[in-house]
Design a protein around this motif. Structure first.
Motif, PDB file in Angstrom:
ATOM      1  N   PHE A 143       0.786  -1.235   0.000  1.00 29.08           N
ATOM      2  CA  PHE A 143       0.000   0.000   0.000  1.00 29.08           C
ATOM      3  C   PHE A 143       0.822   1.291   0.000  1.00 29.08           C
ATOM      4  O   PHE A 143       0.448   2.258   0.649  1.00 29.08           O
ATOM      5  CB  PHE A 143      -0.983  -0.012   1.187  1.00 29.08           C
ATOM      6  N   TRP A 144       1.900   1.300  -0.769  1.00 30.44           N
ATOM      7  CA  TRP A 144       2.630   2.554  -0.970  1.00 30.44           C
ATOM      8  C   TRP A 144       3.009   2.717  -2.443  1.00 30.44           C
ATOM      9  O   TRP A 144       3.971   3.389  -2.779  1.00 30.44           O
ATOM     10  CB  TRP A 144       3.876   2.633  -0.073  1.00 30.44           C
ATOM     11  N   HIS A 145       2.188   2.160  -3.322  1.00 26.24           N
ATOM     12  CA  HIS A 145       2.460   2.281  -4.753  1.00 26.24           C
ATOM     13  C   HIS A 145       2.406   3.743  -5.193  1.00 26.24           C
ATOM     14  O   HIS A 145       3.159   4.160  -6.080  1.00 26.24           O
ATOM     15  CB  HIS A 145       1.439   1.461  -5.547  1.00 26.24           C
ATOM     16  N   ASN A 146       1.523   4.527  -4.601  1.00 25.41           N
ATOM     17  CA  ASN A 146       1.459   5.956  -4.927  1.00 25.41           C
ATOM     18  C   ASN A 146       2.761   6.670  -4.564  1.00 25.41           C
ATOM     19  O   ASN A 146       3.195   7.591  -5.260  1.00 25.41           O
ATOM     20  CB  ASN A 146       0.268   6.613  -4.230  1.00 25.41           C
ATOM     21  N   VAL A 147       3.397   6.250  -3.479  1.00 24.87           N
ATOM     22  CA  VAL A 147       4.680   6.834  -3.083  1.00 24.87           C
ATOM     23  C   VAL A 147       5.764   6.436  -4.084  1.00 24.87           C
ATOM     24  O   VAL A 147       6.608   7.265  -4.479  1.00 24.87           O
ATOM     25  CB  VAL A 147       5.061   6.392  -1.659  1.00 24.87           C
ATOM     26  N   LEU A 148       5.759   5.175  -4.511  1.00 29.81           N
ATOM     27  CA  LEU A 148       6.734   4.727  -5.502  1.00 29.81           C
ATOM     28  C   LEU A 148       6.594   5.519  -6.797  1.00 29.81           C
ATOM     29  O   LEU A 148       7.597   5.883  -7.425  1.00 29.81           O
ATOM     30  CB  LEU A 148       6.548   3.234  -5.770  1.00 29.81           C
ATOM     31  N   TYR A 157       1.823   0.795 -17.121  1.00 33.72           N
ATOM     32  CA  TYR A 157       0.489   1.282 -17.477  1.00 33.72           C
ATOM     33  C   TYR A 157      -0.613   0.582 -16.689  1.00 33.72           C
ATOM     34  O   TYR A 157      -1.484   1.237 -16.105  1.00 33.72           O
ATOM     35  CB  TYR A 157       0.255   1.088 -18.982  1.00 33.72           C
ATOM     36  N   ALA A 158      -0.609  -0.725 -16.663  1.00 31.00           N
ATOM     37  CA  ALA A 158      -1.694  -1.464 -16.024  1.00 31.00           C
ATOM     38  C   ALA A 158      -1.633  -1.381 -14.500  1.00 31.00           C
ATOM     39  O   ALA A 158      -2.658  -1.243 -13.834  1.00 31.00           O
ATOM     40  CB  ALA A 158      -1.665  -2.933 -16.466  1.00 31.00           C
ATOM     41  N   MET A 159      -0.449  -1.443 -13.944  1.00 26.87           N
ATOM     42  CA  MET A 159      -0.311  -1.508 -12.496  1.00 26.87           C
ATOM     43  C   MET A 159      -0.485  -0.148 -11.825  1.00 26.87           C
ATOM     44  O   MET A 159      -0.944  -0.067 -10.678  1.00 26.87           O
ATOM     45  CB  MET A 159       1.049  -2.107 -12.118  1.00 26.87           C
ATOM     46  N   ASN A 160      -0.143   0.913 -12.521  1.00 31.06           N
ATOM     47  CA  ASN A 160      -0.123   2.231 -11.863  1.00 31.06           C
ATOM     48  C   ASN A 160      -1.487   2.691 -11.376  1.00 31.06           C
ATOM     49  O   ASN A 160      -1.574   3.507 -10.457  1.00 31.06           O
ATOM     50  CB  ASN A 160       0.476   3.288 -12.788  1.00 31.06           C
ATOM     51  N   ILE A 161      -2.590   2.176 -11.949  1.00 33.96           N
ATOM     52  CA  ILE A 161      -3.894   2.633 -11.468  1.00 33.96           C
ATOM     53  C   ILE A 161      -4.186   2.137 -10.057  1.00 33.96           C
ATOM     54  O   ILE A 161      -5.096   2.651  -9.391  1.00 33.96           O
ATOM     55  CB  ILE A 161      -5.042   2.214 -12.405  1.00 33.96           C
ATOM     56  N   SER A 166      -3.787   1.825  -2.757  1.00 31.36           N
ATOM     57  CA  SER A 166      -2.822   2.124  -1.699  1.00 31.36           C
ATOM     58  C   SER A 166      -3.385   3.168  -0.739  1.00 31.36           C
ATOM     59  O   SER A 166      -3.216   3.061   0.486  1.00 31.36           O
ATOM     60  CB  SER A 166      -1.503   2.629  -2.301  1.00 31.36           C
ATOM     61  N   VAL A 167      -4.079   4.181  -1.281  1.00 27.76           N
ATOM     62  CA  VAL A 167      -4.688   5.201  -0.428  1.00 27.76           C
ATOM     63  C   VAL A 167      -5.773   4.576   0.447  1.00 27.76           C
ATOM     64  O   VAL A 167      -5.820   4.791   1.666  1.00 27.76           O
ATOM     65  CB  VAL A 167      -5.271   6.340  -1.281  1.00 27.76           C
ATOM     66  N   GLU A 168      -6.663   3.802  -0.173  1.00 28.35           N
ATOM     67  CA  GLU A 168      -7.757   3.193   0.590  1.00 28.35           C
ATOM     68  C   GLU A 168      -7.229   2.233   1.650  1.00 28.35           C
ATOM     69  O   GLU A 168      -7.720   2.219   2.791  1.00 28.35           O
ATOM     70  CB  GLU A 168      -8.705   2.456  -0.355  1.00 28.35           C
ATOM     71  N   GLU A 169      -6.265   1.414   1.279  1.00 32.40           N
ATOM     72  CA  GLU A 169      -5.752   0.432   2.236  1.00 32.40           C
ATOM     73  C   GLU A 169      -5.004   1.094   3.381  1.00 32.40           C
ATOM     74  O   GLU A 169      -5.037   0.605   4.520  1.00 32.40           O
ATOM     75  CB  GLU A 169      -4.843  -0.569   1.520  1.00 32.40           C
ATOM     76  N   MET A 170      -4.333   2.204   3.122  1.00 32.12           N
ATOM     77  CA  MET A 170      -3.690   2.923   4.221  1.00 32.12           C
ATOM     78  C   MET A 170      -4.748   3.461   5.183  1.00 32.12           C
ATOM     79  O   MET A 170      -4.563   3.461   6.407  1.00 32.12           O
ATOM     80  CB  MET A 170      -2.824   4.053   3.671  1.00 32.12           C
ATOM     81  N   PHE A 171      -5.863   3.907   4.625  1.00 30.58           N
ATOM     82  CA  PHE A 171      -6.989   4.308   5.476  1.00 30.58           C
ATOM     83  C   PHE A 171      -7.490   3.125   6.304  1.00 30.58           C
ATOM     84  O   PHE A 171      -7.732   3.255   7.509  1.00 30.58           O
ATOM     85  CB  PHE A 171      -8.121   4.873   4.610  1.00 30.58           C
ATOM     86  N   TYR A 172      -7.630   1.955   5.670  1.00 30.36           N
ATOM     87  CA  TYR A 172      -8.090   0.772   6.398  1.00 30.36           C
ATOM     88  C   TYR A 172      -7.126   0.395   7.513  1.00 30.36           C
ATOM     89  O   TYR A 172      -7.539  -0.088   8.574  1.00 30.36           O
ATOM     90  CB  TYR A 172      -8.248  -0.418   5.450  1.00 30.36           C
ATOM     91  N   LEU A 173      -5.832   0.597   7.285  1.00 29.20           N
ATOM     92  CA  LEU A 173      -4.851   0.287   8.323  1.00 29.20           C
ATOM     93  C   LEU A 173      -4.950   1.262   9.493  1.00 29.20           C
ATOM     94  O   LEU A 173      -4.851   0.862  10.659  1.00 29.20           O
ATOM     95  CB  LEU A 173      -3.436   0.318   7.737  1.00 29.20           C
ATOM     96  N   LEU A 214      -2.672  14.531  -7.254  1.00 25.09           N
ATOM     97  CA  LEU A 214      -3.676  13.515  -7.543  1.00 25.09           C
ATOM     98  C   LEU A 214      -3.568  12.296  -6.645  1.00 25.09           C
ATOM     99  O   LEU A 214      -4.589  11.733  -6.226  1.00 25.09           O
ATOM    100  CB  LEU A 214      -3.562  13.056  -9.002  1.00 25.09           C
ATOM    101  N   TYR A 215      -2.347  11.860  -6.329  1.00 30.61           N
ATOM    102  CA  TYR A 215      -2.153  10.526  -5.790  1.00 30.61           C
ATOM    103  C   TYR A 215      -1.601  10.447  -4.364  1.00 30.61           C
ATOM    104  O   TYR A 215      -1.639   9.373  -3.757  1.00 30.61           O
ATOM    105  CB  TYR A 215      -1.196   9.732  -6.703  1.00 30.61           C
ATOM    106  N   ALA A 216      -1.059  11.508  -3.821  1.00 32.45           N
ATOM    107  CA  ALA A 216      -0.435  11.436  -2.495  1.00 32.45           C
ATOM    108  C   ALA A 216      -1.478  11.235  -1.404  1.00 32.45           C
ATOM    109  O   ALA A 216      -2.637  11.643  -1.538  1.00 32.45           O
ATOM    110  CB  ALA A 216       0.370  12.709  -2.223  1.00 32.45           C
ATOM    111  N   TYR A 217      -1.068  10.609  -0.313  1.00 29.97           N
ATOM    112  CA  TYR A 217      -1.990  10.398   0.812  1.00 29.97           C
ATOM    113  C   TYR A 217      -2.643  11.694   1.285  1.00 29.97           C
ATOM    114  O   TYR A 217      -3.877  11.751   1.416  1.00 29.97           O
ATOM    115  CB  TYR A 217      -1.260   9.743   1.989  1.00 29.97           C
ATOM    116  N   PRO A 218      -1.882  12.763   1.560  1.00 27.51           N
ATOM    117  CA  PRO A 218      -2.528  13.989   2.066  1.00 27.51           C
ATOM    118  C   PRO A 218      -3.493  14.603   1.057  1.00 27.51           C
ATOM    119  O   PRO A 218      -4.415  15.317   1.451  1.00 27.51           O
ATOM    120  CB  PRO A 218      -1.348  14.932   2.341  1.00 27.51           C
ATOM    121  N   ALA A 219      -3.282  14.332  -0.235  1.00 25.90           N
ATOM    122  CA  ALA A 219      -4.155  14.888  -1.259  1.00 25.90           C
ATOM    123  C   ALA A 219      -5.472  14.135  -1.378  1.00 25.90           C
ATOM    124  O   ALA A 219      -6.408  14.640  -2.004  1.00 25.90           O
ATOM    125  CB  ALA A 219      -3.440  14.879  -2.612  1.00 25.90           C
TER     126      ALA A 219
END
Length: 384
Positions: A143-148, A157-161, A166-173, A214-219
């Protein structure tokens, strides 16, 4: 026949989810095969097509709000107050729902990438570091693909979406830990308000860097926080009658106008307005009893179906589109073929989502939840 309405399935929420996943899929198809250069241009001007097709990231914001609302509402109904959350069962149930489908999707992406399919390979952009499959897969699963992506840009292309997962799962954690630590709903609401303030401040500071705004946790956490607040508010304030109708219309108008205005130029508060409008709709929905629609509208039925299968659509539509890009590389699809190609994309994605859900994720989810469920103590043991 329409599926029966149950206490755990609200058609109105499924409609919102269906709209959100439709906007995401429309964006991804448009980015691959521009709809501006398609027969759709005979009906709509270019600006209108761009407004409808280019802002699918707002659909992701809607998903974040819905997730915050559902997780908070379910937790409060199940445990009564935040301090009584059972961490073990919370994490086990989230694992059972998320991981089976995600692992299958990643295995398919890995296999196609190793087979040399361009849309599934890790391709470094000039000036950015290379990323191997082990690190890429690990970032998604932990759950840190957005950070990577902040360090490697768009490299697969396929994996980046899966940044949004990662954002949702960090929230779940974090969510159940905050519940146990804070113990009171008002304290949880206070933390959510802090996230709501931080979101636009962060996006404003990074408005020129789309990977971050678009993708960072704080955003993104402010959208989830709006959903959490909507659930907490809805338990204490029920709206009905004409006020509910007025609020529904105003919220829908706010979401629609903000969406059509677009993301560019509205990086700071556009996501805030989408999140606020979606949260307001959820507050109204909360006060209404789930009911079967009075008449069957095929279009709305399809949207609700997509909402019920939104997770599997999210995981596998990009695999379908990646395979299409292998057969018809970006920019090579003929003008007259784009309508049929889009219909095929939606149909094949729906078929893939239904197949995976019916024969894999739903059965495995049920089995894992049953395995994780705490055994009931027998009377003899409880007296011992």
């Amino acid at each position: 026949m329409p599926a029966p309405v149950t206490a755990t399935r609200n058609p109105a929420i499924d409609t919102l989810r269906g709209i959100a996943i439709s906007l995401v899929m429309l964006l991804h198809f448009h980015l691959s095969y521009s709809l501006v250069d398609s027969p759709l241009a005979l009906l709509l001007p270019e600006d209108a097509i761009q407004a409808v097709a280019r802002n699918g990231n707002y659909g992701v914001t809607m998903f974040f709000v819905i997730s915050g609302y559902l997780i908070t509402g379910t937790t409060m109904r199940r445990h009564g107050e935040p301090g009584k959350v059972d961490l073990r069962s919370f994490y086990a149930f989230r694992f059972a729902r998320i991981m089976p489908g995600l692992v299958l999707a990643l295995l398919i992406i890995l296999g196609l990438g190793l087979a040399g399919q361009p849309a599934f390979m890790n391709i470094a952009k000039p000036g950015w570091p290379e990323v191997g499959f082990p690190l890429a897969l690990l970032s998604v699963l932990t759950f840190w693909h957005n950070v990577l992506m902040q360090h490697a840009w768009y490299f697969n292309y396929a994996m980046n979406i899966y940044w949004s997962l990662s954002v949702e799962e960090m929230f779940y954690l974090l969510f159940p830990v905050l519940c146990v630590a804070l113990r009171r709903a008002w304290a949880l609401a206070a933390i959510c308000l802090v996230a709501i303030v931080i979101g636009p401040l962060y996006r404003s500071h990074h408005a020129e860097d789309e990977i971050r705004f678009l993708y960072a946790y704080p955003a993104c956490f402010d959208a989830i926080a709006f959903g959490c607040c909507a659930a907490l508010l809805a338990e204490r304030w029920r709206v009905g009658g004409k006020p509910a109708l007025l609020l529904r219309l105003l919220a829908a108008l706010l979401v629609t106008v903000t969406y059509l205005r677009g993301i560019r130029g509205n990086e700071t508060f556009g996501f805030t307005l989408i999140a606020f409008g979606t949260a307001a709709l959820l507050v109204v929905i909360h006060g209404e009893a789930p009911r079967r629609p009075a008449h069957r509208n095929p279009f709305l039925a399809a949207i609700r179906w997509m909402g019920r299968h939104s997770y599997e659509l999210y995981l596998f539509h990009i695999i379908v589109l990646g395979l299409m890009r292998g057969a018809w590389p970006r920019g090579t699809l003929a003008y007259g073929d784009k309508g049929m190609a889009m219909a095929a994309f939606v149909g094949l994605s729906a078929l893939a989502a239904w197949t995976v859900a019916r024969f894999y994720t739903e059965p495995l989810n049920a089995r894992l939840r049953q395995a994780f469920r705490r055994p009931e103590k027998s009377p003899l043991r409880s007296e011992a």
